[in-house]
Write a protein that holds these residues in place. Structure first.
Motif, PDB file in Angstrom:
ATOM      1  N   MET A   1       0.840  -1.206   0.000  1.00  0.00           N
ATOM      2  CA  MET A   1       0.000   0.000   0.000  1.00  0.00           C
ATOM      3  C   MET A   1       0.874   1.254   0.000  1.00  0.00           C
ATOM      4  SD  MET A   1      -3.084  -0.698  -0.065  1.00  0.00           S
ATOM      5  CE  MET A   1      -4.562  -1.338   0.663  1.00  0.00           C
ATOM      6  N   VAL A  27      -4.329   3.853  -1.600  1.00  0.00           N
ATOM      7  CA  VAL A  27      -4.785   3.361  -2.904  1.00  0.00           C
ATOM      8  C   VAL A  27      -5.579   2.100  -2.659  1.00  0.00           C
ATOM      9  CG1 VAL A  27      -4.056   2.423  -5.111  1.00  0.00           C
ATOM     10  CG2 VAL A  27      -2.852   4.354  -4.101  1.00  0.00           C
ATOM     11  N   GLY A  28      -6.828   2.100  -3.164  1.00  0.00           N
ATOM     12  CA  GLY A  28      -7.637   0.889  -3.115  1.00  0.00           C
ATOM     13  C   GLY A  28      -8.307   0.650  -1.793  1.00  0.00           C
ATOM     14  N   ALA A 259     -22.733  -2.416  -4.584  1.00  0.00           N
ATOM     15  CA  ALA A 259     -21.348  -2.545  -4.104  1.00  0.00           C
ATOM     16  C   ALA A 259     -20.378  -2.704  -5.276  1.00  0.00           C
ATOM     17  CB  ALA A 259     -21.247  -3.734  -3.160  1.00  0.00           C
ATOM     18  N   VAL A 260     -20.737  -3.586  -6.214  1.00  0.00           N
ATOM     19  CA  VAL A 260     -19.823  -3.833  -7.343  1.00  0.00           C
ATOM     20  C   VAL A 260     -19.705  -2.591  -8.224  1.00  0.00           C
ATOM     21  CG1 VAL A 260     -19.565  -5.162  -9.481  1.00  0.00           C
ATOM     22  CG2 VAL A 260     -20.106  -6.339  -7.355  1.00  0.00           C
ATOM     23  N   ARG A 263     -17.652   0.013  -6.467  1.00  0.00           N
ATOM     24  CA  ARG A 263     -16.233  -0.375  -6.437  1.00  0.00           C
ATOM     25  C   ARG A 263     -15.590  -0.157  -7.791  1.00  0.00           C
ATOM     26  NH1 ARG A 263     -12.312   0.285  -5.718  1.00  0.00           N
ATOM     27  NH2 ARG A 263     -10.517  -0.876  -4.952  1.00  0.00           N
ATOM     28  N   MET A 264     -16.365  -0.448  -8.845  1.00  0.00           N
ATOM     29  CA  MET A 264     -15.829  -0.230 -10.199  1.00  0.00           C
ATOM     30  C   MET A 264     -15.620   1.256 -10.455  1.00  0.00           C
ATOM     31  SD  MET A 264     -17.719  -2.933 -12.665  1.00  0.00           S
ATOM     32  CE  MET A 264     -16.503  -3.090 -13.938  1.00  0.00           C
ATOM     33  N   ALA A 267     -12.583   2.261  -8.704  1.00  0.00           N
ATOM     34  CA  ALA A 267     -11.418   1.706  -9.397  1.00  0.00           C
ATOM     35  C   ALA A 267     -11.102   2.496 -10.666  1.00  0.00           C
ATOM     36  CB  ALA A 267     -11.678   0.239  -9.737  1.00  0.00           C
ATOM     37  N   LEU A 268     -12.161   2.926 -11.361  1.00  0.00           N
ATOM     38  CA  LEU A 268     -11.937   3.714 -12.585  1.00  0.00           C
ATOM     39  C   LEU A 268     -11.265   5.041 -12.260  1.00  0.00           C
ATOM     40  CD1 LEU A 268     -15.288   2.928 -14.395  1.00  0.00           C
ATOM     41  CD2 LEU A 268     -13.002   2.508 -15.332  1.00  0.00           C
ATOM     42  N   GLU A 270      -9.325   5.636  -9.649  1.00  0.00           N
ATOM     43  CA  GLU A 270      -7.951   5.321  -9.249  1.00  0.00           C
ATOM     44  C   GLU A 270      -7.108   4.989 -10.475  1.00  0.00           C
ATOM     45  OE1 GLU A 270      -9.462   3.311  -5.142  1.00  0.00           O
ATOM     46  OE2 GLU A 270      -7.678   2.447  -6.072  1.00  0.00           O
ATOM     47  N   HIS A 271      -7.746   4.271 -11.406  1.00  0.00           N
ATOM     48  CA  HIS A 271      -7.037   3.892 -12.631  1.00  0.00           C
ATOM     49  C   HIS A 271      -6.584   5.138 -13.389  1.00  0.00           C
ATOM     50  CE1 HIS A 271      -6.278   1.056 -16.021  1.00  0.00           C
ATOM     51  NE2 HIS A 271      -6.389   2.192 -16.705  1.00  0.00           N
ATOM     52  N   LEU A 274      -3.704   6.689 -11.649  1.00  0.00           N
ATOM     53  CA  LEU A 274      -2.457   5.921 -11.719  1.00  0.00           C
ATOM     54  C   LEU A 274      -1.911   5.830 -13.141  1.00  0.00           C
ATOM     55  CD1 LEU A 274      -3.383   3.029  -9.275  1.00  0.00           C
ATOM     56  CD2 LEU A 274      -1.644   4.770  -8.890  1.00  0.00           C
ATOM     57  N   ALA A 275      -2.862   5.840 -14.102  1.00  0.00           N
ATOM     58  CA  ALA A 275      -2.433   5.587 -15.495  1.00  0.00           C
ATOM     59  C   ALA A 275      -1.640   6.773 -16.042  1.00  0.00           C
ATOM     60  CB  ALA A 275      -3.635   5.310 -16.343  1.00  0.00           C
TER      61      ALA A 275
ATOM     62  N   LEU B   7      -1.947  -1.078 -10.717  1.00  0.00           N
ATOM     63  CA  LEU B   7      -3.129  -1.208 -11.585  1.00  0.00           C
ATOM     64  C   LEU B   7      -3.663  -2.638 -11.579  1.00  0.00           C
ATOM     65  CD1 LEU B   7      -2.218   1.027 -14.652  1.00  0.00           C
ATOM     66  CD2 LEU B   7      -4.127   1.318 -13.076  1.00  0.00           C
ATOM     67  N   LEU B  10      -5.323  -3.275  -8.394  1.00  0.00           N
ATOM     68  CA  LEU B  10      -6.613  -2.586  -8.373  1.00  0.00           C
ATOM     69  C   LEU B  10      -7.697  -3.432  -9.024  1.00  0.00           C
ATOM     70  CD1 LEU B  10      -8.072   0.166  -7.895  1.00  0.00           C
ATOM     71  CD2 LEU B  10      -7.373   0.791 -10.190  1.00  0.00           C
TER      72      LEU B  10
END
Lengths: 275, 515
Positions: A1, A27-28, A259-260, A263-264, A267-268, A270-271, A274-275, B7, B10
């Motif tokens: 982490m 993160v996450g 929830a899903v 979470r997605m 995640a998007l 965060e992506h 990070l990307a 990633l 994640l």
């Protein structure tokens, strides 16, 4: 982490001196401090609600919802001439309206922030993507609840014309709230996918339309697929609740979708960072 | 940690969330709970169902003959039946044992199912590009010691509990202990045996046979059979002879229960008007507390379709049309169990009933069904053409009318102070009787149109209220008293205007606050 310590000035409502606090941005995951995470979510929720109600779009969306619903419930499908005291048909129309109402509400939640660059600003604050997503989603759920409150004159009028069973009415409203929350979560996820609000709306409307229409397609499907498709059909779970049966399976289903999807969405975000 | 690994990390997390959601949903399908929010607990096992299975004194083997993977609209029926049987098993203390079999395509199993009394059902289902007819199995056979019973054709989830409990009660009750229900014949009444199972009276016959020993009764010199518990007198078209009336009177006075469904008028399609039915039971029923009205009831706003002569291109043809004489009412006295869960009653060619002055002091009359608020009574005969009936008829009166009456108490013989018919002049009469019950309906056609009402009335007559409570559970939603057009307009204005005003005020307040 990876922990990114930041020092953020926090302005207090009572005007006392702002104090600096070190909050880890992970993160996450959520912040290590649950109370802080909750405060962050509430702060985002309040900001969003303030934005909603200060913005003519929400008034337009809610007003349009009432008008469109009235056209269906009192025009095409006049509940006052229906012969029976039941909220089933109004509930169906409300659920149908939600397929388009929720994407309209959620399309700007994250797409707008990303387009204007305010998401970068949010990134400098001690909030996790999860907190941002949950806060914004909760704001959309509050709007759903407002929309549902606006429909209360329908059961009240029906109750004045016959013996309305309030159990199924309560179940139906709970089903609409859960279904609306699931649609809002899907809309939040699609809003995180793009910077363009129109694209976010179209994606969310399509994503909401699929589970909404799945029930209608059952007679056309191979028999082996029917149970699975029926289970992912919002109509199946909503019908269960609207007939007055609070079924744990339906609550788990809507909870899982929410929830899903959230979470997605997180995640998007965060992506992208990070990307 | 590298950005690439973060990633991957994640999206693996997202994948895990999805997997957990799938597992959770799968587990919730096996272990679930339900709360029934309905006022009448219509989706919970009824008290009578619970008491029926909890009182089993030996094992009851239920074999479910059910086709797997049914297509819509029957795709959820297996689960609905499984739910009901699971709840019944849980309440039976291990006495109810259930096994599932799918006879589809298995010749041996098909033979076994048919030997158990289960028949296949043919239904049509849709595929992408075609419709197909399919034979499926949807029944339960029950074995309780030496006795067998079936609950077949379980095509309605709302009726499953009733069908199962009815079958369990039947198999656990020796045939000789079932109530005997008579159906009076010989005076122009419809013969139940003559109707195919697809017609309403044929279906009613099968439903009666499922719970009672049904017997056609044509009283001769010896009167009615001794073992009769209840008698249905439905639509005599000819004058009921006085000796038969004496037997009917004596049956009632001696404690037998009677349901009378009598029409005073019937359609005469050749003459285009209604024709009076002279069954001659007015005096008898008047003495026992029910005055049969001679008028005919009509309702121009709430009615059902029926065959009637209508003018079409200058000719008179018979057509199915909504007809004022086929009145529909939702005014049911729901304090009484037999009509508590019935939503509407269709009463073609009905006449009003009234409690007569000569009702015995300890007989309690209870109106169950009233004609609708817009119903009117008119002196017969009246024309059958609905166009003519659209205008008020001469002598028409909008007074309230009772359609079904239930009476309970001790009935006194009609023949107390009257001379008996010659054939029975030596007969010994019972003058003061035992407590019993009687139901009178003002239309014979009610029987074919409202089977649930007839079955409930019969259960009430036989004082078997247990099944009354579950037969009509989930039978529909409560009726709506349609408002007048002016009231409807105001209600619509309220339903649209109020929320729009709230939206406007809310945003005005929010904008002022933010400013």
């Amino acid at each position: 982490m990876e922990h990114v310590p930041r020092q953020i000035p926090r302005t207090r409502r009572d005007g006392r001196a702002a104090r600096w606090r070190t909050t880890p941005l992970t993160v996450g995951g959520a912040t290590g401090h649950h109370g802080a995470a909750l405060r962050n979510v509430v702060a985002i929720l309040r900001r969003e609600i303030k934005g909603f109600f200060g913005h003519p779009l929400a008034a337009l969306v809610l007003g349009l919802f009432v008008i469109v619903l009235s056209v269906f419930v009192l025009g095409f499908d006049d509940v006052l001439l229906g012969g029976s005291v039941s909220m089933r048909r109004p509930f169906r129309w409300m659920a149908a309206c939600f397929v388009f109402l929720l994407p309209a509400v959620t399309m700007r939640l994250l797409a707008e922030e990303q387009r204007t660059g305010s998401m970068h600003l949010l990134g400098t604050l001690p909030v996790t993507p999860g907190e941002i997503v949950v806060g914004k989603w909760l704001a959309a759920v509050v709007l759903v609840a407002c929309a549902l409150v606006l429909t209360l004159p329908i059961p009240v009028v029906l109750a004045s014309l016959g013996e309305l069973d309030w159990g199924p009415v309560a179940g139906g409203y709970l089903g609409l709230l859960l279904g609306g929350a699931a649609f809002a979560a899907i809309g939040t996820a699609t809003s995180a996918l793009t910077e363009n609000q129109i694209v976010a709306f179209l994606l969310a409307a399509t994503a909401c339309l699929l589970p909404a229409l799945a029930g209608a397609a059952l007679p056309l499907l191979p028999t082996a697929l029917v149970p699975a498709v029926e289970y992912i059909s919002f109509e199946y779970h909503f019908a269960n609740l609207a007939r007055g049966v609070l079924d744990s399976r339906s609550v788990v289903f809507f909870g899982s979708v929410i929830a899903v999807a959230l979470r997605m969405a997180a995640a998007l975000l965060e992506h992208r960072r990070l990307a | 940690m590298s950005r690439r690994r973060l990633l991957v990390h994640l999206w693996v997390q997202v994948g895990l969330w999805i997997a957990i959601a799938i597992v959770l949903n799968h587990a919730s399908a096996a272990w679930f709970g339900r709360v029934d929010l309905t006022a009448d607990q219509r989706f919970s096992l009824s008290p009578v169902a619970r008491s029926t299975v909890s009182s089993l004194d030996k094992p009851l083997l239920a074999t479910v003959w059910f086709t797997e993977d049914l297509d819509p609209p029957y795709h959820g029926h297996r689960d609905a039946l499984d739910d009901k049987l699971s709840e019944l098993m849980a309440r039976s203390g291990g006495k109810l044992q259930v096994r599932w079999r799918d006879p589809t395509g298995d010749e041996v199993a098909i033979a076994e199912a048919q030997a158990a009394g289960i028949q296949p059902i043919t239904y049509t289902f849709r595929r992408w590009d075609r419709q197909e007819a399919r034979q499926v199995w949807m029944g339960v056979s029950l074995v309780y010691g030496e006795r067998q019973e079936v609950a077949d054709g379980l095509v309605s989830p709302a009726r499953m509990e009733y069908d199962l409990v009815r079958a369990i009660r039947a198999v656990t009750t020796p045939a000789e202990d079932r109530p005997v229900v008579g159906w009076l014949l010989g005076n122009g009444e419809p013969d139940l045996a003559a109707f195919p199972a697809t017609e309403p009276l044929g279906q009613l016959r099968d439903q009666l046979r499922a719970s009672y020993r049904l017997q056609a009764v044509a009283p001769g010199a010896d009167g009615l059979p001794d073992d009769l518990d209840a008698l249905l007198v439905v639509g005599p078209q000819r004058e009921v002879p006085l000796p038969v009336q004496v037997h009917l009177d004596q049956f009632l006075v001696e404690g037998g229960a009677v349901a009378w469904f009598l029409s005073q008028h019937q359609p005469d399609y050749d003459g285009g008007v209604t024709r009076e039915v002279r069954h001659g039971l007015h005096a008898l029923l008047g003495h026992h507390g029910v005055q049969l009205g001679r008028d005919i009831l009509l309702d121009r706003t709430s009615n059902e379709r029926m065959t009637a002569p209508v003018a079409f291109r200058g000719q008179r043809v018979l057509a199915q049309v909504n007809h004022p004489l086929a009145l529909v009412t939702t005014r049911l006295e729901r304090d009484f169990a037999p009509v508590r869960d019935i939503r509407r009653v269709v009463a073609p060619f009905a006449s009003p009933l009234q409690v007569s002055d000569s009702v015995a002091p300890d007989v309690v009359p209870e109106p169950w069904v009233l004609a609708g608020a817009n119903a009117a009574r008119a002196p017969a005969p009246v024309p059958l053409d609905p166009a003519t009936l659209a205008q008020p008829l001469p002598g028409e009166d909008a007074a309230a009318a009772t359609l079904v009456l239930g009476l309970s108490g001790r009935f006194r013989s009609f023949w107390v102070d009257r001379a008996l018919p010659e054939e029975l002049s030596d007969a010994e009469l019972t003058l003061d009787g035992r407590p019993t019950r009687m139901v009178v309906g003002g239309s014979a056609d009610m029987v074919a149109n409202n089977p649930a009402l007839v079955l409930n009335a019969l259960d009430w007559l036989l004082e078997d209220a247990a099944l009354v409570d579950i037969r009509t559970r989930g039978g529909g939603t409560p009726p709506l008293e349609a408002p007048s057009p002016e009231a409807a307009l105001w209600l619509k204005v309220l339903m649209v205007g109020l929320p729009l005003s709230v939206v406007g005020l809310l945003f005005a307040w929010a904008r002022r606050r933010s400013a």
